[in-house]
Design a protein around this motif. Structure first.
Motif, PDB file in Angstrom:
ATOM      1  N   PHE A  38       0.820  -1.195   0.000  1.00  0.00           N
ATOM      2  CA  PHE A  38       0.000   0.000   0.000  1.00  0.00           C
ATOM      3  C   PHE A  38       0.865   1.260   0.000  1.00  0.00           C
ATOM      4  CE2 PHE A  38      -2.697  -3.196   2.134  1.00  0.00           C
ATOM      5  CZ  PHE A  38      -3.765  -3.193   1.256  1.00  0.00           C
ATOM      6  N   GLU A  39       0.298   2.332  -0.605  1.00  0.00           N
ATOM      7  CA  GLU A  39       0.941   3.647  -0.570  1.00  0.00           C
ATOM      8  C   GLU A  39       0.220   4.496   0.465  1.00  0.00           C
ATOM      9  OE1 GLU A  39       2.006   7.377  -3.580  1.00  0.00           O
ATOM     10  OE2 GLU A  39       0.973   5.574  -4.321  1.00  0.00           O
ATOM     11  N   THR A  40       0.970   5.175   1.316  1.00  0.00           N
ATOM     12  CA  THR A  40       0.375   5.931   2.417  1.00  0.00           C
ATOM     13  C   THR A  40       0.720   7.416   2.317  1.00  0.00           C
ATOM     14  OG1 THR A  40       2.277   5.553   3.864  1.00  0.00           O
ATOM     15  CG2 THR A  40       0.496   3.914   3.924  1.00  0.00           C
ATOM     16  N   GLY A  41      -0.073   8.211   3.012  1.00  0.00           N
ATOM     17  CA  GLY A  41       0.155   9.641   3.111  1.00  0.00           C
ATOM     18  C   GLY A  41      -0.272  10.121   4.483  1.00  0.00           C
ATOM     19  N   THR A  42      -0.247  11.431   4.703  1.00  0.00           N
ATOM     20  CA  THR A  42      -0.607  11.989   6.000  1.00  0.00           C
ATOM     21  C   THR A  42      -1.617  13.120   5.824  1.00  0.00           C
ATOM     22  OG1 THR A  42       1.280  13.508   5.926  1.00  0.00           O
ATOM     23  CG2 THR A  42       1.600  11.421   7.072  1.00  0.00           C
ATOM     24  N   VAL A  43      -2.386  13.360   6.896  1.00  0.00           N
ATOM     25  CA  VAL A  43      -3.318  14.481   6.942  1.00  0.00           C
ATOM     26  C   VAL A  43      -2.531  15.734   7.310  1.00  0.00           C
ATOM     27  CG1 VAL A  43      -5.379  15.413   8.040  1.00  0.00           C
ATOM     28  CG2 VAL A  43      -5.201  12.951   7.604  1.00  0.00           C
ATOM     29  N   SER A  44      -2.723  16.814   6.548  1.00  0.00           N
ATOM     30  CA  SER A  44      -2.017  18.067   6.814  1.00  0.00           C
ATOM     31  C   SER A  44      -3.022  19.163   7.154  1.00  0.00           C
ATOM     32  CB  SER A  44      -1.162  18.467   5.613  1.00  0.00           C
ATOM     33  OG  SER A  44      -1.971  18.621   4.458  1.00  0.00           O
ATOM     34  N   ARG A 307     -21.770   6.622   2.059  1.00  0.00           N
ATOM     35  CA  ARG A 307     -20.844   7.350   2.920  1.00  0.00           C
ATOM     36  C   ARG A 307     -19.632   7.831   2.129  1.00  0.00           C
ATOM     37  NH1 ARG A 307     -18.484   2.436   6.639  1.00  0.00           N
ATOM     38  NH2 ARG A 307     -17.534   4.191   7.759  1.00  0.00           N
ATOM     39  N   GLN A 308     -18.877   8.722   2.765  1.00  0.00           N
ATOM     40  CA  GLN A 308     -17.578   9.172   2.277  1.00  0.00           C
ATOM     41  C   GLN A 308     -16.597   8.993   3.433  1.00  0.00           C
ATOM     42  OE1 GLN A 308     -18.314  13.208   1.199  1.00  0.00           O
ATOM     43  NE2 GLN A 308     -19.143  12.715  -0.813  1.00  0.00           N
ATOM     44  N   TYR A 309     -15.444   8.401   3.149  1.00  0.00           N
ATOM     45  CA  TYR A 309     -14.515   8.135   4.240  1.00  0.00           C
ATOM     46  C   TYR A 309     -13.096   8.032   3.701  1.00  0.00           C
ATOM     47  CZ  TYR A 309     -14.904   3.288   2.552  1.00  0.00           C
ATOM     48  OH  TYR A 309     -14.897   2.154   1.780  1.00  0.00           O
ATOM     49  N   VAL A 310     -12.154   8.125   4.627  1.00  0.00           N
ATOM     50  CA  VAL A 310     -10.760   7.818   4.340  1.00  0.00           C
ATOM     51  C   VAL A 310     -10.370   6.648   5.238  1.00  0.00           C
ATOM     52  CG1 VAL A 310     -10.189  10.170   3.647  1.00  0.00           C
ATOM     53  CG2 VAL A 310      -9.883   9.485   6.024  1.00  0.00           C
ATOM     54  N   ILE A 311      -9.304   5.971   4.871  1.00  0.00           N
ATOM     55  CA  ILE A 311      -8.849   4.800   5.639  1.00  0.00           C
ATOM     56  C   ILE A 311      -7.592   5.191   6.402  1.00  0.00           C
ATOM     57  CG2 ILE A 311      -8.084   2.411   5.518  1.00  0.00           C
ATOM     58  CD1 ILE A 311      -9.703   2.122   2.957  1.00  0.00           C
ATOM     59  N   LYS A 312      -7.738   5.285   7.728  1.00  0.00           N
ATOM     60  CA  LYS A 312      -6.587   5.584   8.573  1.00  0.00           C
ATOM     61  C   LYS A 312      -5.838   4.287   8.883  1.00  0.00           C
ATOM     62  CE  LYS A 312      -8.592   7.553  12.111  1.00  0.00           C
ATOM     63  NZ  LYS A 312      -8.720   8.315  13.378  1.00  0.00           N
ATOM     64  N   ILE A 313      -4.576   4.436   9.182  1.00  0.00           N
ATOM     65  CA  ILE A 313      -3.766   3.291   9.610  1.00  0.00           C
ATOM     66  C   ILE A 313      -3.472   3.478  11.097  1.00  0.00           C
ATOM     67  CG2 ILE A 313      -1.627   2.016   9.272  1.00  0.00           C
ATOM     68  CD1 ILE A 313      -1.550   3.168   6.432  1.00  0.00           C
ATOM     69  N   LYS A 314      -4.049   2.609  11.912  1.00  0.00           N
ATOM     70  CA  LYS A 314      -3.884   2.699  13.369  1.00  0.00           C
ATOM     71  C   LYS A 314      -3.425   1.348  13.894  1.00  0.00           C
ATOM     72  CE  LYS A 314      -6.228   4.417  17.487  1.00  0.00           C
ATOM     73  NZ  LYS A 314      -7.481   4.985  18.023  1.00  0.00           N
ATOM     74  N   ASN A 315      -2.231   1.355  14.474  1.00  0.00           N
ATOM     75  CA  ASN A 315      -1.641   0.105  14.994  1.00  0.00           C
ATOM     76  C   ASN A 315      -1.565  -0.965  13.910  1.00  0.00           C
ATOM     77  OD1 ASN A 315      -1.454   1.255  17.597  1.00  0.00           O
ATOM     78  ND2 ASN A 315      -3.555   0.609  18.073  1.00  0.00           N
ATOM     79  N   GLY A 316      -1.259  -0.542  12.684  1.00  0.00           N
ATOM     80  CA  GLY A 316      -1.098  -1.489  11.590  1.00  0.00           C
ATOM     81  C   GLY A 316      -2.401  -2.020  11.028  1.00  0.00           C
ATOM     82  N   LYS A 317      -3.534  -1.473  11.459  1.00  0.00           N
ATOM     83  CA  LYS A 317      -4.834  -1.932  10.988  1.00  0.00           C
ATOM     84  C   LYS A 317      -5.532  -0.809  10.216  1.00  0.00           C
ATOM     85  CE  LYS A 317      -4.663  -5.928  13.251  1.00  0.00           C
ATOM     86  NZ  LYS A 317      -4.668  -7.244  12.552  1.00  0.00           N
ATOM     87  N   ALA A 318      -6.426  -1.189   9.302  1.00  0.00           N
ATOM     88  CA  ALA A 318      -7.219  -0.235   8.538  1.00  0.00           C
ATOM     89  C   ALA A 318      -8.431   0.181   9.361  1.00  0.00           C
ATOM     90  CB  ALA A 318      -7.661  -0.842   7.212  1.00  0.00           C
ATOM     91  N   VAL A 319      -8.602   1.484   9.535  1.00  0.00           N
ATOM     92  CA  VAL A 319      -9.731   2.023  10.306  1.00  0.00           C
ATOM     93  C   VAL A 319     -10.459   3.043   9.433  1.00  0.00           C
ATOM     94  CG1 VAL A 319     -10.426   3.274  12.375  1.00  0.00           C
ATOM     95  CG2 VAL A 319      -8.487   1.683  12.477  1.00  0.00           C
ATOM     96  N   PHE A 336     -13.726  17.333   6.823  1.00  0.00           N
ATOM     97  CA  PHE A 336     -14.161  17.475   8.214  1.00  0.00           C
ATOM     98  C   PHE A 336     -14.548  16.090   8.712  1.00  0.00           C
ATOM     99  CE2 PHE A 336     -15.270  21.253   5.796  1.00  0.00           C
ATOM    100  CZ  PHE A 336     -14.692  22.267   6.543  1.00  0.00           C
ATOM    101  N   GLY A 337     -14.037  15.709   9.865  1.00  0.00           N
ATOM    102  CA  GLY A 337     -14.350  14.399  10.420  1.00  0.00           C
ATOM    103  C   GLY A 337     -13.403  14.028  11.547  1.00  0.00           C
ATOM    104  N   ASN A 338     -13.387  12.738  11.886  1.00  0.00           N
ATOM    105  CA  ASN A 338     -12.563  12.237  12.987  1.00  0.00           C
ATOM    106  C   ASN A 338     -11.122  12.056  12.520  1.00  0.00           C
ATOM    107  OD1 ASN A 338     -11.750  11.218  15.446  1.00  0.00           O
ATOM    108  ND2 ASN A 338     -12.491   9.128  15.015  1.00  0.00           N
ATOM    109  N   LEU A 339     -10.477  13.172  12.241  1.00  0.00           N
ATOM    110  CA  LEU A 339      -9.092  13.173  11.786  1.00  0.00           C
ATOM    111  C   LEU A 339      -8.337  14.276  12.501  1.00  0.00           C
ATOM    112  CD1 LEU A 339      -9.588  12.862   7.911  1.00  0.00           C
ATOM    113  CD2 LEU A 339      -8.755  11.073   9.426  1.00  0.00           C
TER     114      LEU A 339
END
Length: 360
Positions: A38-44, A307-319, A336-339
């Motif tokens: 997987f390719e990852t990025g960060t929220v800025s 829905r609309q969502y992004v996939i966070k990586i938390k403790n190596g798991k997809a959230v 806007f959301g839980n980020l």
């Protein structure tokens, strides 16, 4: 013969049993292994620059409707629609027969006043010379002569000014170009009666300067204070698709019209005369937001009918993290959301990645 037939039947049964004992190949491990790259990025967090698309219309840089100053007839017209003219060039000649008599009358009054002033001046000079002998001329006569001379000189100045004014009015019979440009309308011919007009009247000629044009755009009230004047505006014209132009906003009205919008203008060079006044274009006005926002790459957002969502990586798991989209840019989108800033997210995410899946 019968023994041979029994042997063939027994051989077929043995081969059928062997074929049913084979197990299917499990490909899950290969798919899983292939899907873990997987390719990852960060929220800025930053101020998001965006733009709004608005229609714009081209207008000539200079435009004037030419009317006659006085009631007159068109004697001669030297231009037609499409004629390129220079500043000061003679466009039309008018004639007003009564103007000649007015000029002659004004000149005659001026000459009469000047002769009267000369006579008064001479009379005063003689009385002044005679007054050198005591008792020859009374002081009252001398004062009256001085007053008469001054009054006659004032009349001369008045008649001189009146004659010059009439001559200036006569010069209005020659219609000249006030600036370089092109004649886009000709509404009269020789012999036509013309006169001073109002804005609603049809002019004799319409002159436009189209070497440089004004692209006028009406900015809605909600965007007026968000326009980024430090960035160039990009625009394309419907008549010339595919060619994008860029320029800075040249000026604005600094006031809202009746439609609750502010007019801004962009100067557009038109050396090749390919652009015409009246053409419409699509203008991208850059905007800048006052507050900082959470920004994610556009390809990190997963959209579905529910829905609309992004996939966070938390403790190596997809959230999954549900979001709402704000202003969208070319490569990034406000969310806007839980980020929070610094959260690691998946790029090129899709609904094939299940919540809780291990991400390495």
């Amino acid at each position: 013969m019968r023994q041979t037939l029994y042997a063939l039947i027994l051989l077929s049964a043995i081969m059928g049993g062997c074929s049913h004992s084979e197990k299917p190949v499990d490909m899950t491990a290969e798919k899983t292994a292939a899907g873990e790259n997987f390719e990852t990025g960060t929220v800025s967090e930053k101020r998001l620059s965006s733009y709004v698309r608005l229609p714009g219309q081209l207008k000539p840089f200079n435009e004037v409707n030419l009317f006659a100053k006085i009631n007159s007839f068109v004697k001669q017209i030297n231009v037609d629609r499409g004629s390129v003219v220079r500043k000061g060039q003679l466009l039309a000649v008018l004639e007003a027969p009564e103007m000649m008599s007015q000029v002659q009358a004004a000149n005659a009054r001026y000459l009469q006043a000047r002769e009267a002033a000369n006579a008064s001046r001479e009379k005063y000079r003689r009385l002044k010379e005679a007054a050198k002998e005591e008792g020859a001329v009374s002081p009252l006569d001398l004062d009256n002569a001085l007053s008469k001379m001054r009054a006659d000189e004032a009349v001369v100045l008045s008649e001189q000014s009146n004659a010059a004014s009439v001559r200036d009015i006569q010069s209005y019979l020659n219609i000249r170009a006030p600036f370089d440009g092109m004649i886009v309308q000709r509404n009269v011919s020789a012999g036509a009666l013309v006169g001073p007009g109002k804005a609603s009247d049809q002019p004799m000629l319409v002159l436009q300067d189209t070497r440089k044009l004004r692209l006028e755009v009406m900015i809605p009230e909600s965007y007026v204070d968000k326009v980024d004047l430090k960035q160039k505006v990009s625009f394309i014209f419907n008549a010339l698709p595919g060619k994008e132009n860029k320029a800075f906003i040249s000026r604005s009205s600094n006031a809202l019209s009746n439609q609750r919008s502010e007019a801004v203008e962009i100067d557009v060079e038109n050396a090749g005369q390919r652009l015409k006044p009246g053409m419409y274009g699509e203008v991208k006005i850059p905007l800048i937001l006052g507050a900082k926002s959470l920004i994610v790459p556009n390809n990190a957002i997963v959209r579905s009918t529910e829905r609309q969502y992004v996939i966070k990586i938390k403790n190596g798991k997809a959230v999954y993290a549900d979001i709402k989209e704000g202003i969208a840019g070319d490569e990034q989108t406000e969310v806007f959301g839980n980020l929070k800033t610094g959260d690691q997210i998946l790029l090129h995410a899709s609904d094939e990645i299940k919540e809780g899946q291990t991400i390495k």
